[in-house]
Design a protein around this motif. Structure first.
Motif, PDB file in Angstrom:
ATOM      1  N   LYS A   1       0.870  -1.179   0.000  1.00  0.00           N
ATOM      2  CA  LYS A   1       0.000   0.000   0.000  1.00  0.00           C
ATOM      3  C   LYS A   1       0.906   1.228   0.000  1.00  0.00           C
ATOM      4  O   LYS A   1       1.958   1.227   0.628  1.00  0.00           O
ATOM      5  CB  LYS A   1      -0.904  -0.012   1.229  1.00  0.00           C
ATOM      6  N   ARG A   2       0.474   2.244  -0.716  1.00  0.00           N
ATOM      7  CA  ARG A   2       1.357   3.404  -0.919  1.00  0.00           C
ATOM      8  C   ARG A   2       1.044   4.567   0.018  1.00  0.00           C
ATOM      9  O   ARG A   2      -0.129   4.842   0.279  1.00  0.00           O
ATOM     10  CB  ARG A   2       1.212   3.906  -2.361  1.00  0.00           C
ATOM     11  N   ILE A   3       2.090   5.262   0.442  1.00  0.00           N
ATOM     12  CA  ILE A   3       1.925   6.538   1.147  1.00  0.00           C
ATOM     13  C   ILE A   3       2.403   7.654   0.230  1.00  0.00           C
ATOM     14  O   ILE A   3       3.525   7.609  -0.281  1.00  0.00           O
ATOM     15  CB  ILE A   3       2.728   6.582   2.454  1.00  0.00           C
TER      16      ILE A   3
ATOM     17  N   GLY B   1      -5.062  13.346  10.352  1.00  0.00           N
ATOM     18  CA  GLY B   1      -4.523  14.095  11.475  1.00  0.00           C
ATOM     19  C   GLY B   1      -3.543  13.273  12.293  1.00  0.00           C
ATOM     20  O   GLY B   1      -2.770  13.813  13.072  1.00  0.00           O
ATOM     21  N   ASN B   2      -3.596  11.940  12.134  1.00  0.00           N
ATOM     22  CA  ASN B   2      -2.633  11.093  12.848  1.00  0.00           C
ATOM     23  C   ASN B   2      -2.385   9.813  12.051  1.00  0.00           C
ATOM     24  O   ASN B   2      -3.021   9.574  11.011  1.00  0.00           O
ATOM     25  CB  ASN B   2      -3.115  10.789  14.269  1.00  0.00           C
ATOM     26  N   LEU B   3      -1.474   8.992  12.553  1.00  0.00           N
ATOM     27  CA  LEU B   3      -1.055   7.823  11.773  1.00  0.00           C
ATOM     28  C   LEU B   3      -2.123   6.741  11.709  1.00  0.00           C
ATOM     29  O   LEU B   3      -2.199   5.985  10.738  1.00  0.00           O
ATOM     30  CB  LEU B   3       0.256   7.268  12.350  1.00  0.00           C
ATOM     31  N   ASP B   4      -2.961   6.660  12.727  1.00  0.00           N
ATOM     32  CA  ASP B   4      -4.042   5.677  12.665  1.00  0.00           C
ATOM     33  C   ASP B   4      -5.015   5.989  11.536  1.00  0.00           C
ATOM     34  O   ASP B   4      -5.584   5.081  10.932  1.00  0.00           O
ATOM     35  CB  ASP B   4      -4.789   5.608  13.999  1.00  0.00           C
ATOM     36  N   HIS B   5      -5.174   7.277  11.239  1.00  0.00           N
ATOM     37  CA  HIS B   5      -6.071   7.637  10.131  1.00  0.00           C
ATOM     38  C   HIS B   5      -5.585   7.025   8.824  1.00  0.00           C
ATOM     39  O   HIS B   5      -6.384   6.569   8.004  1.00  0.00           O
ATOM     40  CB  HIS B   5      -6.146   9.165   9.989  1.00  0.00           C
ATOM     41  N   LEU B   6      -4.257   7.036   8.634  1.00  0.00           N
ATOM     42  CA  LEU B   6      -3.701   6.463   7.395  1.00  0.00           C
ATOM     43  C   LEU B   6      -4.033   4.968   7.318  1.00  0.00           C
ATOM     44  O   LEU B   6      -4.494   4.468   6.288  1.00  0.00           O
ATOM     45  CB  LEU B   6      -2.179   6.659   7.349  1.00  0.00           C
ATOM     46  N   ALA B   7      -3.791   4.271   8.436  1.00  0.00           N
ATOM     47  CA  ALA B   7      -4.051   2.828   8.458  1.00  0.00           C
ATOM     48  C   ALA B   7      -5.539   2.541   8.263  1.00  0.00           C
ATOM     49  O   ALA B   7      -5.926   1.607   7.538  1.00  0.00           O
ATOM     50  CB  ALA B   7      -3.549   2.237   9.771  1.00  0.00           C
ATOM     51  N   ASP B   8      -6.398   3.372   8.885  1.00  0.00           N
ATOM     52  CA  ASP B   8      -7.848   3.173   8.741  1.00  0.00           C
ATOM     53  C   ASP B   8      -8.277   3.304   7.273  1.00  0.00           C
ATOM     54  O   ASP B   8      -9.165   2.578   6.808  1.00  0.00           O
ATOM     55  CB  ASP B   8      -8.616   4.216   9.559  1.00  0.00           C
ATOM     56  N   GLY B   9      -7.649   4.236   6.555  1.00  0.00           N
ATOM     57  CA  GLY B   9      -7.993   4.433   5.141  1.00  0.00           C
ATOM     58  C   GLY B   9      -7.762   3.174   4.326  1.00  0.00           C
ATOM     59  O   GLY B   9      -8.513   2.872   3.395  1.00  0.00           O
ATOM     60  N   ILE B  10      -6.716   2.441   4.678  1.00  0.00           N
ATOM     61  CA  ILE B  10      -6.406   1.194   3.961  1.00  0.00           C
ATOM     62  C   ILE B  10      -7.309   0.062   4.451  1.00  0.00           C
ATOM     63  O   ILE B  10      -7.944  -0.649   3.663  1.00  0.00           O
ATOM     64  CB  ILE B  10      -4.926   0.790   4.203  1.00  0.00           C
TER      65      ILE B  10
ATOM     66  N   LYS C   1       4.965   4.639   7.872  1.00  0.00           N
ATOM     67  CA  LYS C   1       5.011   3.285   7.318  1.00  0.00           C
ATOM     68  C   LYS C   1       5.166   2.232   8.411  1.00  0.00           C
ATOM     69  O   LYS C   1       4.537   1.181   8.350  1.00  0.00           O
ATOM     70  CB  LYS C   1       6.161   3.192   6.323  1.00  0.00           C
ATOM     71  N   ARG C   2       6.023   2.536   9.387  1.00  0.00           N
ATOM     72  CA  ARG C   2       6.209   1.569  10.474  1.00  0.00           C
ATOM     73  C   ARG C   2       4.901   1.384  11.234  1.00  0.00           C
ATOM     74  O   ARG C   2       4.555   0.282  11.634  1.00  0.00           O
ATOM     75  CB  ARG C   2       7.322   2.018  11.420  1.00  0.00           C
ATOM     76  N   HIS C   3       4.167   2.476  11.416  1.00  0.00           N
ATOM     77  CA  HIS C   3       2.890   2.357  12.115  1.00  0.00           C
ATOM     78  C   HIS C   3       1.899   1.506  11.302  1.00  0.00           C
ATOM     79  O   HIS C   3       1.215   0.646  11.848  1.00  0.00           O
ATOM     80  CB  HIS C   3       2.293   3.736  12.390  1.00  0.00           C
ATOM     81  N   MET C   4       1.849   1.763  10.012  1.00  0.00           N
ATOM     82  CA  MET C   4       0.942   0.972   9.176  1.00  0.00           C
ATOM     83  C   MET C   4       1.330  -0.501   9.204  1.00  0.00           C
ATOM     84  O   MET C   4       0.476  -1.383   9.288  1.00  0.00           O
ATOM     85  CB  MET C   4       0.938   1.517   7.745  1.00  0.00           C
ATOM     86  N   ALA C   5       2.649  -0.765   9.149  1.00  0.00           N
ATOM     87  CA  ALA C   5       3.115  -2.154   9.202  1.00  0.00           C
ATOM     88  C   ALA C   5       2.699  -2.805  10.513  1.00  0.00           C
ATOM     89  O   ALA C   5       2.296  -3.972  10.542  1.00  0.00           O
ATOM     90  CB  ALA C   5       4.626  -2.212   9.033  1.00  0.00           C
TER      91      ALA C   5
ATOM     92  N   ARG D   1       0.101  -2.346  12.054  1.00  0.00           N
ATOM     93  CA  ARG D   1      -1.326  -2.699  11.983  1.00  0.00           C
ATOM     94  C   ARG D   1      -1.595  -3.731  10.891  1.00  0.00           C
ATOM     95  O   ARG D   1      -2.732  -3.932  10.466  1.00  0.00           O
ATOM     96  CB  ARG D   1      -2.175  -1.443  11.791  1.00  0.00           C
ATOM     97  N   GLY D   2      -0.527  -4.359  10.434  1.00  0.00           N
ATOM     98  CA  GLY D   2      -0.683  -5.492   9.512  1.00  0.00           C
ATOM     99  C   GLY D   2      -0.773  -5.108   8.052  1.00  0.00           C
ATOM    100  O   GLY D   2      -1.150  -5.927   7.208  1.00  0.00           O
ATOM    101  N   ILE D   3      -0.443  -3.867   7.719  1.00  0.00           N
ATOM    102  CA  ILE D   3      -0.514  -3.420   6.335  1.00  0.00           C
ATOM    103  C   ILE D   3       0.839  -3.617   5.669  1.00  0.00           C
ATOM    104  O   ILE D   3       1.875  -3.310   6.266  1.00  0.00           O
ATOM    105  CB  ILE D   3      -0.921  -1.931   6.265  1.00  0.00           C
ATOM    106  N   GLU D   4       0.825  -4.122   4.445  1.00  0.00           N
ATOM    107  CA  GLU D   4       2.076  -4.317   3.732  1.00  0.00           C
ATOM    108  C   GLU D   4       2.558  -2.986   3.166  1.00  0.00           C
ATOM    109  O   GLU D   4       1.828  -2.315   2.447  1.00  0.00           O
ATOM    110  CB  GLU D   4       1.860  -5.335   2.607  1.00  0.00           C
ATOM    111  N   VAL D   5       3.777  -2.592   3.523  1.00  0.00           N
ATOM    112  CA  VAL D   5       4.337  -1.331   3.040  1.00  0.00           C
ATOM    113  C   VAL D   5       5.767  -1.573   2.564  1.00  0.00           C
ATOM    114  O   VAL D   5       6.371  -2.587   2.883  1.00  0.00           O
ATOM    115  CB  VAL D   5       4.351  -0.242   4.147  1.00  0.00           C
ATOM    116  N   ARG D   6       6.283  -0.611   1.813  1.00  0.00           N
ATOM    117  CA  ARG D   6       7.680  -0.684   1.356  1.00  0.00           C
ATOM    118  C   ARG D   6       8.543   0.000   2.403  1.00  0.00           C
ATOM    119  O   ARG D   6       8.434   1.201   2.596  1.00  0.00           O
ATOM    120  CB  ARG D   6       7.815   0.044   0.014  1.00  0.00           C
ATOM    121  N   LEU D   7       9.367  -0.759   3.085  1.00  0.00           N
ATOM    122  CA  LEU D   7      10.215  -0.158   4.122  1.00  0.00           C
ATOM    123  C   LEU D   7      11.662  -0.154   3.686  1.00  0.00           C
ATOM    124  O   LEU D   7      12.070  -0.995   2.910  1.00  0.00           O
ATOM    125  CB  LEU D   7      10.081  -0.928   5.431  1.00  0.00           C
TER     126      LEU D   7
END
Lengths: 214, 257
Positions: free
Chosen positions: B5-7, B211-220, B245-249, B251-257
């Motif tokens: 998933k892209r940021i 507004g925060n990193l959880d919002h990004l993860a929620d969007g996915i 990205k680390r926060h999204m990861a 929460r179980g989201i696949e990201v490019r780290l």
């Protein structure tokens, strides 16, 4: 000074690939060309492309470049990128079936409809974004690129070679498809090294120093 | 493991400077776009989007120079939106080094423009930007419509139907902004994001309200978006892209780290 010719046949924007090649190997002379002589004179050739395969083959034939690319494929390092890779196969099922350059024996096919991921979500087509490239063989173009590095993709069709021995890498979406091919002095990738940050620049740098031997 | 998933950090550019308007009023200067793009690239941004909000036509060349400079040193996909109205505008941006262009009001004014653009340049570089606002009342089934002019002008067009139509016309990707959430820092409009993402076969980028990193993860996770776009949380270095990205990861989201 060694030189690389980027084939300019009107299929897409060459700005990125030229800038990335210059960045990856500042000592190499990068030229964008569309005439046979310049292509045949260069030490190496990059064959890029985005868009539809029918337009691609039409443009190549109009410019008289199909034979030239086939000639390059027999004589010096050649890197096909994205649609440039697909055009190197025997044929593509896009646009109702189009005969291609047949440098690699095989077909280009569309991703199956209604793909699902492991959670049951529909997978989007085009396959767009950063995905892992699993190297299947040792090759000078993979030098200093870690196994399963992520490269940037954007495409709806992919190559299915007849001979598994020429598969250089696969990517999963959701099943494994061939994302790189290697045969003698020809290497081709479905992803965009010019848009894949450090690993992409490394691949281009490797190409710029490749003598065409596996 | 598969597609990440892209940021996508977004830079609102006004006369060659990055700004972030909070509800279009308090426009804060956030710096030099080339410098900021470089930083985002180093931090691991998957793409960068430039939104040109320069009001005067005379100063529109500024964005071309910004894109040229960024494209010669940042090798990830670049998208430019804002004021794209003609095939010539698109050609200029692609020649400057953009990989994709975002088309918004010009698509609403003339949907055929999207078809022509996709035919000429390929769907892979045509992103249709949709600004949507909820129009249903409490208790009714949710309904969103397209708004233009920064969310001020209603068009009466249903957002889901519009997204499908734009894909039929050749859009390769949808950039979806909730005008209810944009600038609020309350998070994406998740039901809207999910409704659009499930309605179209092409990737959807969620935008508006982070507004925060959880919002990004929620969007996915809940919004089913393929990519998430944010501006202010990155500009003022509240969070780095890598932290996001680390926060999204986590929460179980696949990201490019």
């Amino acid at each position: 000074m060694s030189s690389v010719a980027v084939i300019d046949y009107g299929m897409g924007n060459l700005h990125s690939i030229v800038k990335a090649l210059q960045h990856a190997a500042p000592e190499v002379d990068v030229v964008c060309v569309s005439d046979a002589d310049s292509i045949l004179r260069a030490d190496r050739v990059v064959f890029p492309g985005v868009g539809a395969i029918r337009d691609c083959m039409q443009a190549l034939n109009q410019l008289g470049l199909s034979d030239v690319i086939q000639q390059v494929a027999k004589s010096k390092p050649l890197l096909g990128i994205c649609l440039g890779m697909q055009a190197l196969l025997s044929d593509s099922e896009e646009n109702g079936g189009i005969k291609c350059l047949d440098v690699f024996s095989g077909h280009v096919v569309h991703f199956p409809e209604s793909l699902k991921d492991s959670d049951g979500n529909s997978l989007k087509i085009p396959h767009m974004g950063w995905n892992e490239v699993h190297q299947l063989q040792q090759h000078p173009l993979w030098e200093n690129i870690p196994q399963d590095s992520r490269f940037y993709f954007v495409h709806s069709y992919y190559a299915q070679p007849n001979d598994a021995a020429i598969m250089a890498a696969t990517t999963q979406y959701p099943d494994a498809f061939t994302c790189a091919l290697a045969q003698d002095n020809v290497f081709a990738v479905q992803f965009h090294p010019e848009k894949s940050q450090a690993v992409g620049l490394q691949l281009l740098e490797n190409f710029m120093h490749w003598d065409g031997q596996a | 493991m598969s597609l990440a998933k892209r940021i996508i950090p977004c830079l609102d550019v006004d006369n060659g400077r990055v700004v972030k308007g909070v509800k279009f009023v308090d426009i804060r200067d956030a710096g030099d776009p080339v410098e900021i793009a470089r930083r985002y690239d180093r931090e691991g941004a998957d793409e960068i989007t430039f939104l040109d909000i320069t009001a005067t036509h005379d100063n529109r060349d500024t964005i071309v120079h910004v894109v040229e400079q960024v494209a010669s040193e940042v090798f990830i996909p670049l998208t430019v939106g804002g004021g794209i109205r003609t095939l010539d505008d698109i050609r200029r941006m692609l020649n400057a080094g953009a990989d994709k262009v975002g088309i918004n009001s010009a698509a609403v004014a003339n949907p055929e423009f999207v078809r022509e653009a996709a035919e000429r340049f390929g769907s892979q570089c045509i992103v249709v930007a949709i600004d949507a606002k909820k129009v249903s009342q409490a208790g009714e089934p949710s309904r969103w419509e397209i708004f233009t002019h920064g969310g001020r002008k209603p068009t009466g067009i249903d957002a889901i139907a519009w997204a499908k139509k734009m894909v039929d016309y050749g859009a390769g990707e949808i950039l979806l902004t909730s005008m209810d959430r944009d600038g609020t820092r309350e998070g994406f409009d998740l039901p809207l994001t999910r409704a659009i993402s499930e309605a179209v076969p092409v990737p959807v980028i969620a935008s508006g309200g982070v507004g925060n990193l959880d919002h990004l993860a929620d969007g996915i996770i809940e919004g089913k978006a393929d990519a998430v776009l944010a501006a202010s949380i990155f500009h003022f270095a509240e969070y780095t892209i890598e932290q996001a990205k680390r926060h999204m990861a986590s929460r179980g989201i696949e990201v490019r780290l």
